[in-house]
Design a protein around this motif. Structure first.
Motif, PDB file in Angstrom:
ATOM      1  N   UNK A  12       0.800  -1.224   0.000  1.00 15.86           N
ATOM      2  CA  UNK A  12       0.000   0.000   0.000  1.00 15.86           C
ATOM      3  C   UNK A  12       0.820   1.254   0.000  1.00 15.86           C
ATOM      4  N   UNK A  13       1.975   1.246   0.612  1.00 15.40           N
ATOM      5  CA  UNK A  13       2.741   2.478   0.720  1.00 15.40           C
ATOM      6  C   UNK A  13       3.578   2.733  -0.521  1.00 15.40           C
ATOM      7  N   UNK A  14       4.064   1.626  -1.156  1.00 17.04           N
ATOM      8  CA  UNK A  14       4.992   1.802  -2.283  1.00 17.04           C
ATOM      9  C   UNK A  14       4.281   1.992  -3.600  1.00 17.04           C
ATOM     10  N   UNK A  15       3.024   1.640  -3.706  1.00 19.95           N
ATOM     11  CA  UNK A  15       2.363   1.682  -4.999  1.00 19.95           C
ATOM     12  C   UNK A  15       1.359   2.802  -5.157  1.00 19.95           C
ATOM     13  N   UNK A  16       0.952   3.374  -4.054  1.00 20.20           N
ATOM     14  CA  UNK A  16      -0.068   4.407  -4.167  1.00 20.20           C
ATOM     15  C   UNK A  16       0.398   5.587  -5.007  1.00 20.20           C
ATOM     16  N   UNK A  17       1.724   5.835  -5.007  1.00 18.14           N
ATOM     17  CA  UNK A  17       2.234   6.986  -5.730  1.00 18.14           C
ATOM     18  C   UNK A  17       2.442   6.721  -7.212  1.00 18.14           C
ATOM     19  N   UNK A  18       2.470   5.460  -7.631  1.00 15.72           N
ATOM     20  CA  UNK A  18       2.711   5.126  -9.031  1.00 15.72           C
ATOM     21  C   UNK A  18       1.466   5.405  -9.851  1.00 15.72           C
ATOM     22  N   UNK A  19       1.627   6.037 -10.984  1.00 17.21           N
ATOM     23  CA  UNK A  19       0.495   6.397 -11.831  1.00 17.21           C
ATOM     24  C   UNK A  19      -0.190   5.163 -12.391  1.00 17.21           C
ATOM     25  N   UNK A  20      -1.399   5.356 -12.886  1.00 16.80           N
ATOM     26  CA  UNK A  20      -2.159   4.253 -13.483  1.00 16.80           C
ATOM     27  C   UNK A  20      -1.411   3.671 -14.689  1.00 16.80           C
ATOM     28  N   UNK A  21      -0.797   4.552 -15.521  1.00 16.45           N
ATOM     29  CA  UNK A  21      -0.011   4.056 -16.655  1.00 16.45           C
ATOM     30  C   UNK A  21       1.109   3.161 -16.172  1.00 16.45           C
ATOM     31  N   UNK A  22       1.748   3.558 -15.047  1.00 13.77           N
ATOM     32  CA  UNK A  22       2.835   2.750 -14.500  1.00 13.77           C
ATOM     33  C   UNK A  22       2.371   1.385 -14.067  1.00 13.77           C
ATOM     34  N   UNK A  23       1.180   1.327 -13.465  1.00 17.23           N
ATOM     35  CA  UNK A  23       0.634   0.031 -13.043  1.00 17.23           C
ATOM     36  C   UNK A  23       0.369  -0.871 -14.237  1.00 17.23           C
ATOM     37  N   UNK A  24      -0.183  -0.295 -15.307  1.00 19.20           N
ATOM     38  CA  UNK A  24      -0.415  -1.098 -16.519  1.00 19.20           C
ATOM     39  C   UNK A  24       0.906  -1.635 -17.075  1.00 19.20           C
ATOM     40  N   UNK A  25       1.916  -0.783 -17.111  1.00 20.95           N
ATOM     41  CA  UNK A  25       3.215  -1.213 -17.630  1.00 20.95           C
ATOM     42  C   UNK A  25       3.821  -2.303 -16.755  1.00 20.95           C
ATOM     43  N   UNK A  26       3.667  -2.170 -15.452  1.00 15.05           N
ATOM     44  CA  UNK A  26       4.237  -3.184 -14.564  1.00 15.05           C
ATOM     45  C   UNK A  26       3.544  -4.522 -14.732  1.00 15.05           C
ATOM     46  N   UNK A  27       2.258  -4.501 -14.979  1.00 21.23           N
ATOM     47  CA  UNK A  27       1.574  -5.773 -15.245  1.00 21.23           C
ATOM     48  C   UNK A  27       2.059  -6.383 -16.557  1.00 21.23           C
ATOM     49  N   UNK A  28       2.305  -5.520 -17.540  1.00 17.42           N
ATOM     50  CA  UNK A  28       2.861  -6.032 -18.799  1.00 17.42           C
ATOM     51  C   UNK A  28       4.212  -6.685 -18.563  1.00 17.42           C
ATOM     52  N   UNK A  29       5.014  -6.100 -17.674  1.00 14.31           N
ATOM     53  CA  UNK A  29       6.316  -6.683 -17.339  1.00 14.31           C
ATOM     54  C   UNK A  29       6.159  -8.085 -16.772  1.00 14.31           C
ATOM     55  N   UNK A  30       5.134  -8.269 -15.900  1.00 16.31           N
ATOM     56  CA  UNK A  30       4.916  -9.571 -15.281  1.00 16.31           C
ATOM     57  C   UNK A  30       4.498 -10.629 -16.295  1.00 16.31           C
TER      58      UNK A  30
END
Length: 986
Positions: A12-30
């Motif tokens: 919760x603390x490390x991801x709240x600041x990451x933008x929505x685009x960043x979350x999509x990209x990180x899922x693509x990485x996985x």
């Protein structure tokens, strides 16, 4: 989305600041495998992904607009979650390992303007839904494995400017609807096995088209006249198809044309009238067609940089007006039936760099102006009827690096300066009527590698300066009238591999200190007036296998040191030699090597005059002695038998193990083989044992492998049931094929295990290709070796029941006979492979040699026939490049990676072995393409060995299996299905 929520919950603390685009990209990485950690900085520590590798954001909004992950070595299916990025306009996964099929819902990437998925491993059909991305301008799906049709819906693109589908497996039809994409500027469909069809006439509607690359698309019929409406077109490439008819005259109205490629079709008739109107034309290639007539004068008034009409059926002469072209740099007209004289002003108005008119019927003098521009590099005029003198101006042409004038009618003296050109590495004037001497200025030819001047009228002495040519590897001065002594300085030529001075008038002695010539493979001094003794130093030349000193005035004994040589050919006939023949050569196989020496005697009938009398005396002495010795032999024999009889049971038990097993009929004694296994006869040593060359009393030569005695643990590491000896015997004992080394017989004493093979006098491919005798392997020889070895492996995979997987294919295990025929050898780790259809057999240890092991061994120990195919692909790359599979100069790479990188960065010219003649470049590039196909990182995409054999055979004549030009570079290419359907033009 559930995954995103889970990530938010866990961190919760490390991801709240990451933008929505960043979350999509990180899922693509996985969703992707990242073996090189190219996405290592894609993490939650950042508030925005804009600083991540390959990510570009809008400077105002911070939204992700572009994703470029080219050359990142990523693996896995295309991550469609990227389509959720609302501002994404550009995606590039160029040169990765994106696999599986491209999903239809990729159309959800609705704002894309660029999609580059080239050079991946995508399969299946091209999604028709791509045309729903109305904003798309650039679509590149080339160099994948897409199959089926080009979607008809592609005609609905409204803004598409580039469509590239090169080198896939598209086997349907090319829809005429592509002619509706009025915005299209570049259309590249080359090298696909499309169903045979004519060029769509609708392509004439592409009013904005600038580049039309339709090579090897299986087009039939004529070139449609509608293409003449393409007024913006600068590159028209219709090469390697089955087009017929004439070249349309309407082509002369396409004034924007810069490059026209029509080679390897079935076009006929004459070149169209009015081509002088194509004022922008720089390159015109209509080679390998059925064109007739002469080259029009007007064609020669164009600003051509390259005129290529090779391998046609052109007849007639070369017009003088070709010399008027101000931009002509390359003129290649080889392999035609052109006649007449070369234009007298050729090279006077342009900076000519290459002139190759070989294999024609040109006559007259060589023009003085060829190097007027000072940039002539290649001059090849072989196999014509040129006469007169070699122009004095060529001696001042310091840019030259290849001069080949063989088989003409040239006469007079070679210009002094020509002998010493600083950059020339091949000077070839064989079979002319040239005279004079070799100039002392030859010392300036510091790069000279091949000096080929045989069959002329050269005279005088060979200058001492010849010894200063540090790079000289071949000197053929045979069939001239050279006189005087062989210069002593010749022993300084440390790179010399071939020296042929036969059929001259040389005198004096053979220079001493020949041991310095460590690379010398052939020494031919026959038919001279050389006297003195044969230097014993010849016996210390490590790689000499051809020695001819016949028809001279040599005298004295034959040095015993000659027995140290591994000779394929020996000729000392017609000299004044005396004494005895060395034991190794004192047999019928070498009779012709010693005839004509009256003082030479041995066990060969008729060599010396008193042979009959001396034989009678010896026989009389033997008859007198035999009775005396008979009694002694009898007593000793009885005693010997008594002691041996005591161990008879033990001996019989041993013989049950050690009895010889034969697999072919042969005419030699097994016991003689054991006696001759001395250290002096060792010709090779490896991890499994030593190999001996054994010359038997009947003159036959065999190779004997003596396996090391393995510990129990080592035996188990190979196979729990069989040791290496049993595996090789089981494998080779059942094989009968011309390209598999023949196993005569074997012996197993427990302590000593012997395998007796046919002897291969030229050793292994690795020894020659990567050793001092490399010059023996020209391209036709290497090509034959590739086919031979492929046929041997194909037999193992497809004709043996069950199939046999070699598991250690490499250049060391491909042996060469006296004619350089190749045979596959060393089956110590081979398997009678019953699991081919089930995907392979899991091995307890990795079998094979580093540099040849297929990449799938890194994550699985399963082995099948695809492993052999990868290894054979590496061998092909060795044949093409002349480089070993592994070398310190590669760093952490191997040959496969090095070749791929060099092709991408520098082109094919930097890959091909520079020792190979450039006239074979087309065929070499085809074979290289096959090697690259065999070394594919994905096993399923590698062809079968039976297919490899067919591809190699087709490489000699199938115009559809060749290299392609891309971005100005020659890129190797081979397409299996295309070649299946090819219509070869004879």
């Amino acid at each position: 989305m559930l995954l995103l929520l889970l990530l938010l919950f866990l961190s919760p603390h490390s991801t709240l600041s990451l933008t929505q685009d960043g979350l999509f990209l990180h899922e693509a990485k996985l969703q992707l495998s990242d073996p090189d950690n190219a996405l290592s900085n894609w993490n939650f520590r950042d508030a925005t992904p804009c600083n991540w590798s390959g990510v570009t954001c809008d400077i105002h909004s911070g939204d992700v607009t572009s994703l470029d992950l080219s050359d990142a070595q990523l693996q896995g299916p295309f991550p469609t979650i990227l389509c959720r990025l609302p501002s994404l306009t550009s995606i590039s996964f160029f040169n990765n390992s994106i696999t599986s099929s491209l999903p239809a819902h990729i159309s959800n990437c609705s704002n894309l303007q660029l999609l580059n998925l080239s050079q991946n491993a995508l399969v299946g059909p091209i999604p028709a839904t791509l045309s729903q991305i109305s904003s798309l301008r650039h679509l590149d799906l080339s160099f994948n494995n897409f199959s089926g049709d080009i979607p008809v819906s592609f005609g609905q693109f409204q803004r598409l400017e580039l469509l590239e589908l090169v080198s896939n497996l598209l086997n349907g039809t090319i829809p005429s609807s592509l002619g509706n994409i009025s915005s299209l500027r570049v259309l590249r469909l080359a090298y696909n096995p499309f169903a045979p069809s004519p060029i769509p006439v609708e392509f004439g509607n592409l009013k904005n088209i600038e580049e039309l690359w339709l090579a090897s698309c299986n087009f039939v019929g004529s070139i449609p006249a509608s293409l003449s409406r393409l007024t913006q077109l600068w590159n028209l490439d219709l090469s390697i198809n089955r087009l017929n008819g004439s070249i349309p005259e309407l082509i002369v109205g396409m004034k924007s044309l810069v490059q026209v490629e029509l080679y390897q079709n079935s076009l006929s008739g004459e070149l169209p009238v009015g081509m002088s109107k194509l004022t922008n034309l720089r390159r015109f290639d209509a080679s390998t067609n059925m064109l007739t007539g002469t080259i029009p004068d007007e064609l020669c008034q164009l600003n051509l940089e390259s005129l290529n009409l090779n391998d046609n059926q052109l007849v007639g002469h070369l017009p003088e007006s070709i010399a008027l072209s101000p931009n002509l740099q390359e003129l290649k007209l080889y392999n035609n039936t052109l006649t007449g004289r070369l234009p007298s002003a050729l090279g006077n108005n342009s900076k000519l760099t290459t002139l190759d008119v070989s294999y024609n019927q040109f006559y007259g003098e060589i023009p003085e102006t060829l190097c007027e521009g000072g940039e002539l590099v290649v001059l090849i005029l072989i196999y014509n009827s040129f006469s007169g003198k070699i122009p004095q101006s060529l001696g001042d042409c310091t840019s030259l690096n290849r001069v080949r004038l063989r088989n003409n009618n040239l006469s007079g003296i070679v210009p002094n300066a020509l002998w010493g050109l600083p950059h020339v590495y091949i000077l070839e004037v064989v079979h002319n009527s040239l005279s004079g001497q070799i100039s002392s200025k030859i010392t300036g030819a510091r790069n000279l590698s091949q000096l080929l001047i045989s069959n002329n009228q050269f005279s005088g002495s060979i200058p001492d300066e010849i010894g200063s040519l540090n790079n000289l590897s071949e000197f053929d001065g045979s069939h001239n009238t050279f006189s005087g002594q062989i210069p002593a300085s010749i022993v300084k030529l440390s790179q010399l591999g071939r020296l042929d001075l036969s059929d001259n008038k040389l005198s004096g002695t053979i220079p001493g200190e020949l041991r310095e010539l460590n690379e010398l493979n052939e020494l031919n001094l026959a038919n001279n007036m050389i006297d003195g003794n044969i230097p014993e130093e010849i016996g210390s030349l490590p790689v000499l296998n051809y020695l001819d000193l016949s028809s001279n005035q040599l005298y004295g004994d034959i040095p015993l040191q000659l027995q140290n040589l591994k000779l394929n050919s020996l000729n000392l006939s017609y000299n004044h030699l005396s004494g005895s023949i060395p034991f190794l050569y004192d047999n019928e196989n070498y009779r012709r090597s010693f005839i004509g020496n009256q003082g030479l005697c041995g066990n060969l009938y008729g060599l010396c005059r008193n042979y009959g009398e001396s034989k009678n005396l010896r026989n009389l002495w033997l008859f007198r002695s035999i009775f005396v010795l008979a009694g002694i032999v009898f007593v000793v024999g009885v005693a010997w038998f008594y002691f041996k009889y005591r161990n008879l049971k033990k001996l019989r038990k041993g013989l049950n193990i050690s009895k010889w097993r034969s697999f072919h009929r042969y005419g030699f004694s097994e016991l003689e083989i054991v006696k001759l296994l001395s250290e002096d006869n060792v010709i090779g040593s490896g991890a499994s044992g030593r190999v001996y060359k054994v010359v038997l009393s009947n003159g036959e030569i065999v190779a004997v492998k003596k396996l090391w005695r393995a510990t129990k643990k080592e035996d188990e590491s190979v196979d729990p049931d069989k040791d290496e000896f049993e595996v090789e015997v089981e494998t080779l004992g059942k094989i009968r094929h011309k390209n598999i080394v023949r196993l005569w017989c074997c012996c197993n004493t427990g302590d000593s295990k012997l395998l007796v093979y046919e002897y291969m006098p030229n050793g292994s491919l690795a020894d020659i290709l990567h050793g001092s005798k490399k010059s023996l392997l020209d391209w036709p020889t290497r090509y034959k070796i590739a086919i031979d070895a492929a046929e041997g492996l194909s037999y193992l995979h497809h004709d043996c029941v069950p199939p046999i997987v070699h598991r250690d294919v490499k250049s060391n295990n491909i042996l060469l006979d006296g004619e350089f025929g190749a045979k596959v050898a060393d089956f110590g780790v081979a398997k009678m492979f019953r699991g081919v259809s089930k995907g392979g057999e899991s091995m307890s240890v990795i079998a094979g040699s580093y540099g040849y092991i297929a990449p799938e061994y890194a994550y699985t120990l399963r082995v099948n026939e695809k492993s052999d195919i990868y290894s054979f692909g590496v061998v092909i790359l060795e044949l093409v490049t002349g480089k070993p599979a592994v070398d310190s100069e590669y760093g952490e790479e191997d040959l496969v990676k090095r070749v791929s990188k060099t092709l991408d960065q520098k082109g094919i010219d930097q890959v091909i072995d520079p020792c190979l003649d450039s006239k074979h470049e087309e065929q070499i590039s085809k074979v290289l393409s096959i090697g690259l196909l065999c070394t594919s990182s994905v096993p399923i995409t590698r062809p079968s060995m039976r297919r490899v054999v067919k591809m190699l055979q087709e490489a000699s004549g199938d115009p559809r299996c060749r290299s392609v030009k891309r971005d100005g570079k020659l890129t190797p290419y081979y397409h299996e299905e295309a070649c299946d359907q090819a219509n070869i033009v004879s």
